[in-house]
Design a protein around this motif. Structure first.
Motif: not given
Lengths: 283, 283
Positions: B232-233, B236, B239-241
């Motif tokens: 996830f890092k 980022k 994934v945020v999108e």
């Protein structure tokens, strides 16, 4: 049990029909359904023995009502009007509060048992019916004390014969809890499917990259909108509450990511890992 | 292929080790892992043949790097420093952009192949390793043109021998698309598990009501936080999108419910139902 009427010959009604024929050798299954195509299919697949009309109920031993939950609320009083003293009517829908309320003062309330089998697949219709679907599964029964004692016994015998374990619960608690462990899962799946499909419109071949994890999380998005829309409608308050909590948790996760707080991300996941033990307990 | 070094003897590395031993009868598998417990376990389970240190790489035919993606980015240059001319190094992590960037100008870039097998389970560690995990699955390969031709051939032969089909993709597109069809599914599962677990604190027995649908949607919440936090890092932005779009879709669904717009609810589900055909295509 000889004369069984199944109203709604889909996944759940049809699977009960198949199991009843397996367990009660001299049972004759009468199928009632508003779709003639479904009835013909059910007959051809030997899920039912005869196509029938609602008036067959009058001298039936058992009636299983397995239709969308809004149709159940609409038709259940008429069904109870028709039964004889020894007829057991079992409703197997996914919500329990509205149905229990609508027949609460019916003169034949004691012929009725409110139940919810925690069993199913993402498929629907007579073709989806299968033997042993209920084996090892939970049957939730609501307001058991309002059903005639002899008919309770008949129902428990049936559920035990098809391999189910019983949990008793009041309708309000049922609808609240089932929103968390069933209804929310369906919405989560549908919206996950939607999010990815929308993306795919612009990005071809995205599904070439999908594996078993994706398949598992979106499986429920194959479910029938005709069945699920009335469920969400009847259980609106509870479902909206679960959605609120779910969206809050997702938003918090997103905020942690945006703030580069990956320690929090790690512990969010770590704390949820014990779902393992919980699932081991239920499967 | 005789000398194989597997760095990280967990689910993916271990499963490759098992398949390689099955296909290349004279292969000897050297396991490298920062956890001595894992190495001992892998040896006992005959996932690997020998415990080893990183310097074993120097005359290996094949090195498989299957460790958390942050560790790969940190150690991959050192790995490439050690290889001989004929050593093929395959990274099998779930993100591809950062790793391709970090070795882009390494003098042994041509010894390296960036890959991502779309295969796995929710379990981890050497015990989770299993034969035939990759059979029928997709292997995504990035920047294939930067790998030496003979080593490309070696890799393709291996992937074909364990039953995989190949898709080529650039690292940026890989990371963007995989966020939708894999990373988002994991977050959706974790947060669903969290939402229900939080509820359960106050409402006992809620899990008695959970069925196979719930199990299916939260299965991925058993996954390892140590593996997923770095993913996830590194991914980022993508994934945020995806999270934003997912949360928007859920919020819209909730608003439809609150407004009693159940026609919209029905069509939201109906429109997503064709996930059926999509999944039939990929499974």
């Amino acid at each position: 049990m000889k004369k069984i009427v199944v109203i709604g010959v889909g996944l759940i009604g049809g699977s009960f029909a198949l199991d009843i024929k397996r367990v009660y050798k001299d049972a004759v299954i009468y199928g009632v359904d508003e779709s003639d195509t479904h009835l013909d299919e059910a007959l051809e697949l030997q899920v039912i023995d005869k196509k029938a009309e609602l008036n067959e109920i009058s001298n039936a031993d058992l009636v299983i009502v397995s239709i969308p939950v809004d149709a159940t609320v609409k038709h259940i009083s008429k069904v109870l009007d028709l039964v004889s003293d020894t007829t057991l009517v079992i409703d197997v829908g996914s919500t329990k509060e509205a149905i229990c309320e609508v027949i609460d003062t019916h003169k034949n309330r004691r012929n009725f048992l409110a139940a919810h089998p925690i069993a199913g697949t993402e498929f629907s219709g007579p073709k989806a019916a299968k033997q042993h679907l209920f084996n090892g599964k939970t049957m939730i029964i609501c307001e058991v004390e309002k059903t005639a004692f002899k008919l309770q016994e008949k129902a428990l015998q049936l559920f035990s014969n098809v391999g189910m374990r019983i949990r008793y619960m009041n309708p309000k608690a049922h609808d609240k809890h089932i929103a968390y462990v069933s209804h929310l899962s369906h919405i989560s799946s549908f919206m996950l499917g939607k999010t990815v499909i929308e993306k795919e419109k612009n990005e071809r071949d995205i599904f070439d990259m999908a594996g078993s994890g994706f398949e598992s999380t979106v499986r429920l998005a194959k479910s029938s909108p005709d069945m699920w829309t009335p469920i969400f409608k009847q259980n609106k308050a509870n479902v909206v509450e679960t959605l609120e909590e779910y969206i809050n948790n997702l938003s918090k996760f997103k905020q942690f990511m945006e703030a580069d707080n990956f320690e929090a991300i790690h512990s969010e996941m770590k704390n949820t890992n014990h779902i393992k033990d919980i699932l081991n307990g239920i499967i």
